[in-house]
Design a protein around this motif. Sequence first.
Motif, PDB file in Angstrom:
ATOM      1  N   ARG A 154       0.834  -1.209   0.000  1.00 56.76           N
ATOM      2  CA  ARG A 154       0.000   0.000   0.000  1.00 56.76           C
ATOM      3  C   ARG A 154       0.869   1.259   0.000  1.00 56.76           C
ATOM      4  O   ARG A 154       0.526   2.264  -0.630  1.00 56.76           O
ATOM      5  CB  ARG A 154      -0.951   0.003   1.204  1.00 56.76           C
ATOM      6  CG  ARG A 154      -2.139  -0.913   1.041  1.00 56.76           C
ATOM      7  CD  ARG A 154      -3.078  -0.882   2.213  1.00 56.76           C
ATOM      8  NE  ARG A 154      -3.743   0.400   2.398  1.00 56.76           N
ATOM      9  CZ  ARG A 154      -4.785   0.590   3.214  1.00 56.76           C
ATOM     10  NH1 ARG A 154      -5.279  -0.438   3.919  1.00 56.76           N
ATOM     11  NH2 ARG A 154      -5.329   1.781   3.341  1.00 56.76           N
ATOM     12  N   GLN A 174       0.700   4.403  -2.672  1.00 58.54           N
ATOM     13  CA  GLN A 174       0.408   5.805  -2.318  1.00 58.54           C
ATOM     14  C   GLN A 174       1.567   6.727  -2.662  1.00 58.54           C
ATOM     15  O   GLN A 174       1.365   7.901  -2.983  1.00 58.54           O
ATOM     16  CB  GLN A 174       0.000   5.936  -0.835  1.00 58.54           C
ATOM     17  CG  GLN A 174       1.032   5.530   0.185  1.00 58.54           C
ATOM     18  CD  GLN A 174       1.846   6.685   0.756  1.00 58.54           C
ATOM     19  OE1 GLN A 174       1.794   7.798   0.247  1.00 58.54           O
ATOM     20  NE2 GLN A 174       2.610   6.407   1.808  1.00 58.54           N
ATOM     21  N   TRP A 222      -3.100   6.714   4.261  1.00 56.13           N
ATOM     22  CA  TRP A 222      -2.287   5.537   4.594  1.00 56.13           C
ATOM     23  C   TRP A 222      -1.996   5.506   6.082  1.00 56.13           C
ATOM     24  O   TRP A 222      -2.144   4.463   6.742  1.00 56.13           O
ATOM     25  CB  TRP A 222      -0.983   5.566   3.800  1.00 56.13           C
ATOM     26  CG  TRP A 222      -0.160   4.310   3.916  1.00 56.13           C
ATOM     27  CD1 TRP A 222      -0.218   3.206   3.118  1.00 56.13           C
ATOM     28  CD2 TRP A 222       0.862   4.044   4.898  1.00 56.13           C
ATOM     29  NE1 TRP A 222       0.701   2.264   3.524  1.00 56.13           N
ATOM     30  CE2 TRP A 222       1.379   2.749   4.617  1.00 56.13           C
ATOM     31  CE3 TRP A 222       1.387   4.761   5.964  1.00 56.13           C
ATOM     32  CZ2 TRP A 222       2.392   2.162   5.376  1.00 56.13           C
ATOM     33  CZ3 TRP A 222       2.390   4.178   6.725  1.00 56.13           C
ATOM     34  CH2 TRP A 222       2.883   2.900   6.435  1.00 56.13           C
TER      35      TRP A 222
END
Length: 280
Positions: A14, A18, A189
């Motif tokens: 992730r 991002q 995030w």
Amino acid sequence: MGMSLPTAARWVDRWEQQQQRYAVDREERFTVIADVVEHVTTGRLNPRILDLGCGPGSLPARLSKRLPHAEIVAVDMDPLLLELARTRHPDAARYVETTIGTTGWVSGLQLSGPLDAVVSTTALHYLPEDILRRTYAELTPLLRDGGVLINADHLSQDGGATTAEITAHVGHRRAERQQAYAHEDWESWWTAIEQEPELAELLAVRRQRGVAHANGCALTVTRHLQLLREAGFAQAGSVWQIGNSCVIVAIQEQWANGQAQATARRTRRSATVRPSNGRA
């Protein structure tokens, strides 16, 4: 305070997504860094590399694949990001928790010898100018003759406000075409990982230590290059740029001078060769 590999892999993946919002052509920028390191370490069996602000190990993971015999030391001040790196990319580097620019941070690295390269991605722009100046000066003696410092970062452009705005716009439009803004952002995030039960202890340590990522200073590319030269680097310049995303390289004395002398010799030789015009 460890974590499982599946958890680390999920959050690092992730993170990789991002970060594409903020570093235009991020993968190409990593490749450029590796190209430079590979070029200046040709013939060296075990290049020594220091990564400043490694986060969850994005750059060490790529460098260790490109240069499998390299000895990489990767540092960061964030205990959570470092644990993600240690778990997701355990063999890529030796990870060290330290705050760049603080008193004694260099001695805490326990380096095994002179460095071939110091690298950094999206980290040094956080440092105020006085700390950045001191950090560049501290790094210079750590590098062997011919070693390099490679900084890939978001750097303000010179040439006036309008030029800077156009440069940023070019990068923004490139990111739009790549659909980079479809990924979650930095704040999302961090908000999401705060809810991860397995990381509760690490998150508590992080909060206790007051780890925070500042907005950074707005030094221009030219100012970075000036500070590098003041720190003792023989040459410094930009080798890649899209929008405000840049890769700048500073070279230690001996290699830089040797390359300049070799270029001068080639120029002199070519000047003495008379072009053929078909006549004896």
